[in-house]
Structure formats: structure tokens, C-alpha cells
Motif scaffolding. Sequence first.
Motif, PDB file in Angstrom:
ATOM      1  N   UNK A   1       0.979  -1.143  -0.016  1.00 38.40           N
ATOM      2  CA  UNK A   1      -0.030   0.052   0.038  1.00 38.40           C
ATOM      3  C   UNK A   1       0.901   1.482   0.195  1.00 38.40           C
ATOM      4  N   UNK A   2       1.868   1.192   0.473  1.00 36.13           N
ATOM      5  CA  UNK A   2       2.900   2.390   0.594  1.00 36.13           C
ATOM      6  C   UNK A   2       3.266   2.513  -0.775  1.00 36.13           C
ATOM      7  N   UNK A   3       3.771   1.576  -1.793  1.00 38.37           N
ATOM      8  CA  UNK A   3       4.010   1.945  -2.971  1.00 38.37           C
ATOM      9  C   UNK A   3       2.753   2.449  -3.777  1.00 38.37           C
ATOM     10  N   UNK A   4       1.616   1.800  -3.420  1.00 40.84           N
ATOM     11  CA  UNK A   4       0.325   2.421  -4.360  1.00 40.84           C
ATOM     12  C   UNK A   4      -0.074   3.626  -4.137  1.00 40.84           C
ATOM     13  N   UNK A   5      -0.056   4.027  -2.734  1.00 39.17           N
ATOM     14  CA  UNK A   5      -0.489   5.435  -2.287  1.00 39.17           C
ATOM     15  C   UNK A   5       0.644   6.450  -3.004  1.00 39.17           C
TER      16      UNK A   5
ATOM     17  N   UNK B   1       7.728   1.288   0.009  1.00 41.77           N
ATOM     18  CA  UNK B   1       7.545   0.167   0.722  1.00 41.77           C
ATOM     19  C   UNK B   1       8.369   0.068   1.944  1.00 41.77           C
ATOM     20  N   UNK B   2       9.799   0.230   1.483  1.00 35.35           N
ATOM     21  CA  UNK B   2      10.618  -0.008   2.506  1.00 35.35           C
ATOM     22  C   UNK B   2      10.594   1.107   3.653  1.00 35.35           C
ATOM     23  N   UNK B   3      10.298   2.578   3.185  1.00 31.09           N
ATOM     24  CA  UNK B   3      10.063   3.454   4.318  1.00 31.09           C
ATOM     25  C   UNK B   3       8.763   3.214   5.118  1.00 31.09           C
TER      26      UNK B   3
ATOM     27  N   UNK C   1      16.997  -7.620   5.454  1.00 29.87           N
ATOM     28  CA  UNK C   1      17.545  -8.729   5.034  1.00 29.87           C
ATOM     29  C   UNK C   1      16.811  -9.119   3.698  1.00 29.87           C
ATOM     30  N   UNK C   2      15.551  -8.570   3.072  1.00 28.75           N
ATOM     31  CA  UNK C   2      15.186  -8.977   1.998  1.00 28.75           C
ATOM     32  C   UNK C   2      14.787  -7.754   1.033  1.00 28.75           C
ATOM     33  N   UNK C   3      14.134  -6.792   1.390  1.00 31.26           N
ATOM     34  CA  UNK C   3      13.717  -5.816   0.421  1.00 31.26           C
ATOM     35  C   UNK C   3      15.051  -4.878   0.023  1.00 31.26           C
ATOM     36  N   UNK C   4      15.789  -4.852   0.849  1.00 29.30           N
ATOM     37  CA  UNK C   4      17.015  -3.831   0.915  1.00 29.30           C
ATOM     38  C   UNK C   4      17.967  -4.428  -0.370  1.00 29.30           C
TER      39      UNK C   4
END
Length: 700
Positions: A197-201, A247-249, A287-290
Amino acid sequence: MPLPRLREELDLMPGPSLGDGQPSWTLHDPVRNRFFSLDWPTLEILRRWPLDDADAILAEIAASTTLHLEIEDVERVAQFFVENQLVRPPERGSAHQFAERLNKLEGSRLKWLLHHYLFFRVPLVKPDAWLNRWQGLADRFYSRRFAAITAIALLVGLGQVIRHWDVFIASLVDTFNWEGLAAYGVSLVVVKLLHELGHAFTAKRYGCRIPSMGVAFLVLWPMAYTDTNETWRLTSRWQRLTVASAGIITELVIAAWATLAWAFLPDGALRSTAFVLATTGWVATLAINASPFLRFDGYFILSDALEMPNLHERSFALARWRLREFLFALDEEKPEFFSRRREWGMILFAWATWLYRLVVFLGIAVLVYHFFIKLIGIFLFLVEIVWFVALPVWHELKEWAARWPRIRASRRTRHSGAVFAAILLLTLVPWPSRIQGSGLLHPGETWPIFAPAGTQVSHTLLREGLSVEPGAVLIELAAPELTSRIQTAQVRVERLRWQAATAGFDVESRTRLQSSQEERETAEAELVSLQEEASRYAPRAPFAGIVRDVDPDLADGQWVARNERLAVLVGGGGQLVETYLDEGAVKRVEVGDGGLFISDGRAGKALHLTVVRVDTDATRVLPSRMLAAQAGGHILTRERRNQVVPEQAMYRVTLAVNEDIGILSGLAWRGSVTIRGTWQAPAWPYIRNGIAVLLRETGF
């Protein structure tokens, strides 16, 4: 020949500036919602595409711009349009061509199944209208005030975690159970939903459309996804970078507030929930997204930050070119030209990505093998290895085959071949092996002195460093009850002996002679047993040596407990070194092999050793904790019932010290042990283990 006609619904719009400063344009295919970035030469060719003649296009470009293009440039642009289905289908036979192309894309049923096993998407919702309704509320989280408050919450929360680090770690350990894992699973779903949702908004905030959200499966592992292809419409690099980082933020914001909540909430369900959300956010982000090595958020952030779309493919092409030039010196043109610093950065990034993916895909293959039944697991394991590891290598070998005449004629090829042959030979030829580990240096003769029972010290001769001769009494312990029993037994033996001596004087004594003899023998045996037990209360030195490790509280009149160690007698019969080796290493050690011992801290000289014994049975319990990895040794262990148990089968190897170093000042010294084992090819352990695993898993 006439140029192919472009589709009329294609949309051309301005794009962001490229890394070298030149402008770019974005070509949008609305049917497939795909975007293509065009550079300046391609745009100039596209503008003159209606001329329908390559020579006319080149002449017009040369007359009106500073570009000097070739006929091959126009051909490459035309090929690009055709391969990406950006041109109109021919009037005749188009249906047949589309059917052939569809069959080629789908392939056989097996190929379709493999593709959908490795990766496929399941769109679940079309959220664009819903996002529009809630965009006003979401915009409040983009304010500078909220960012400042979140930063303060992060600092305060991290400060509390540092102050109560032991509590934080204890809470983490407490979650390693089924309830904790279930909580982490639910938390991960919630965090990833908010991540998307962070990406989408954020994309909606910049005017992009979000056509779908759903779940993507990578080797059957579910991952949420959001279709943000519309961000290619954005001309601002900063805006695209913001969408990629949203997304990460979002996860970091959740982690920051959850950490603050954990620090101030009382113990209970809410605090446990905050802890799970905090740790999930930190771990999932870092560990994953970054990670930029897979096509996660970290990759798109790095790509936008460097202004290099398709970073993986471009760096891979450059790394493959550099590899061919290094091995064969073909003097081919670079795929792209960059500054020397960026070029080597991309090459190193490509190698790091290949290594990272090799480890990840091998790990996934192993997990897939263990999660399925054996037959299906073996098949899926091979699919993973072939698709992700062997297939890229095979494609590169095909490129080498296409260049084989030039490769064979290159002088560098002979040098590379010689180096490769030498390396291969060095791995297959036996070499003298060196087996290293930690070991304990201790006297060859030791005799611990224990109290046989709870008793009182009558008289002690034990002194630290005292030299004693064989048979010398070391300590006298009081045993009044045992002394009384011995005296009683002695009286009984004397009485029975007197009765046996006078048995011939009367008839009654002669008839009881045999039973009296048996009774006397029993009494004598009991007396000997009592005397042996009494000798334990006055232990004598079995050999000449020096008394060490004396109990500092030991004195006349002192009470001692049962089995309490009072001292140790150390003999002068040479020194031994004990070490423990795993199954692979112990096979390379034989009695008579030499070795070297160097004490920790390098105190004293190096000692030359000789192997005198190799145990054939594995050690179930490690006698000394000094060799455990937790204490600085080399053996991985775990605690079980207050005993140290090796994680794998370890075999004891005993070595004798060749030179006379006298009696040690301590009972044991730890150090590093190096054994000169039998000769072995470096590649043989890997070949042997691979064959063993293959035979074990296939059941042969």
C-alpha cells in the motif's frame, strides 16, 4: 525495403534525463501496459518513420541534426519494434503468425508447467478506485511533521532498546516457539500488505494508475506485488525513486513506532504484538527488501539512483564482455561505454549478484527437495539447478561456441587454457595435507585424589608442588566406623584360626572342621575387603610425581564431602596432546604421523608430536569444555543434561610429545594442533561427499 508500420495507439511522452545528460522519451504500449525508454538517436529515427525509407531517414537526420547514423542503426530500431510487437500485423497471414508466436511463447505443457512453477502472478484486486477514495487520508503521512515525529520516535525507541538490550534479546529468544512463529507469520502478512500500500499510495500521489495488486509466487513462495508500471510516465527521477522506496520506508515507519511502543508498554499481549511488528519490520527490510541482487525494492532503488534502467541486464552484459576479454582477448566492442569507475562498479556488482543468486537458488533447491516427497523433490531440485545455475552457464558457452574460430586463434586462449589446466591438475593431484584444530596438552600420567566418603582429615601431606615417591602416603582420613569393623573382623579371624588349630582334641570340633574352615575363609575375605576400603582413606602415590591443584582449604581437622577432589598427582612419564577430528579428517590420520603443538598465546616453544592412537568410535560426550567452540576451541557443541555434546561425530586422536619438557606447571594447556596427514587431492573430499550424498538420497 519498406519499413514496418507502427501501431497507431502507441503513446510517446517525455522521459527523464539519462545518466550521460541526454534527454530520453518513453514509449507506452497501452494494450500490454509496457513502457520502453528511447534515447535521442532512436527518437530522431522514429520522428521520420513516415518517410518509409532508411536512406531518406538518414539523409534527413544528417541535414537537420548533428547526428551521423548508419543504415544498421535504422535496421536495429526496426528489429526492436518488430520483436516487441510495436508494429501493425501484416494484412495477410497475421492470424497464423500470431498463433505461431503464441505457441512459441507458451511452448509445451512441460515448459508451461516449469515456468509457472518457477514464477507466476495472481492478480487479486483492482485497487485504483479504492486508492482514490483513501488518498486524502494517506497524504497526511507524507507531511514533514509526521516524518519529524517518526524520527523522534525512532531515536527514543532505539535508545530504550540499547538500554534494555538484555530484555530485548530475551524477548526475541522467547518467540522461538510455535506461537511465536505463528505471530511472526501473521505480522509478516500485515507488514507486507502495508508495504505494498505504501508503493500504491505513493504512485497515486504522483498521478499514476494502479491497475492491479496480488500475489506473485517465486518457486511456490508467495510474495505480494503491486503493478506500478505507470511510474515510467514520471519524468522526475526523484519521484520514481520515492515510489521505489515507499515500501521500505513504510516498513521502517512501522518498525520505529512498534519499537517505541515496546519500550513503554507494560508486559502483556500488546507489548508482545509491538515486539513482533518491530522485529518483523527491521528484519524484512534489511534482509530481503533492501537487497539489490534480486528484483526487490533495493534493486529498483539502486537502478533509479544510478539512472540506469535494466541494471541487472546491462551489468551482466558488461561482466560477460569483460570475462571474454580477460580469457580470450577478442577485442570486441563494449556493450556500453561508461567511465572506468562506473564500468568496474557494474562488473563487480554483476559478479556479486551471480554469487548471491547461486547461494540463494541452491538454498531454495535444497528446501524444495526437503519439502516434497523424495522423487518429486529430486526432480524439482534438478529443475532449480538446471534453470537458475546450469542454463545461464550453457548460454554463455553457446556464445563461446559462436566465437570459437576467433577464440582458437587468440594467443590469450592458450594462456588461459594452460592456467585452467594447471588449476585442474592441482586440484586432482594429491598434496600433503595439513589437519588443524585445537588440542589439550596434558601430562601422560595423572592420578586424581578423591575423598571416598564424607569424612574428616586426620593428617595431610598434600602441598602444592610437593615431590613424592611411589608408595608414599599422601593424606590420612578419619574412618572410625571402618576401623571398628576391621578390628571386629580381625578378632573373628583370630578366633576361627584358633578353633581350626584345636579341632583335633575333641570329636565335636573334628565334625565341625570343614564348616569352620569355610567360615574362616569368609571372615578373612571380609577382612581383606575392609582393609582395601581402609586403604582408600590413606591413599598412596602409585608413581613418583608432583602434587598439583591442591584444595586451598585442605587442613588437618577439615571435613570433606564424598567424592570431593582434594588434589592431583602429576607424573613425569611424558606429555600427551589430545584433539578431536571429524570423520573426513580422521581418515587422513594414521598412527606414526607427525604433528605440531603451539599453545594459545604462543607461550613456550612449538612441540613436535607423533600420533600414538586414533579412536575408532566417535566421542559421545566431550570430556573437556576447553575444546568447545564457545570456549575458543574448534568443536561445535550443544548442552544436553549438563554435558557438552558434539554436533557431529568427532574422533579422539592422541599424540605424544617427542621431546622431554619436564612436568607441566598446570594440568592442561590448550593450543593449536597441526597434523601432517596422508596425501590427498584437494578436490577429493568434495567429490567423495557429493557421491555419498547422491548415493544416500537416491537409495542405492
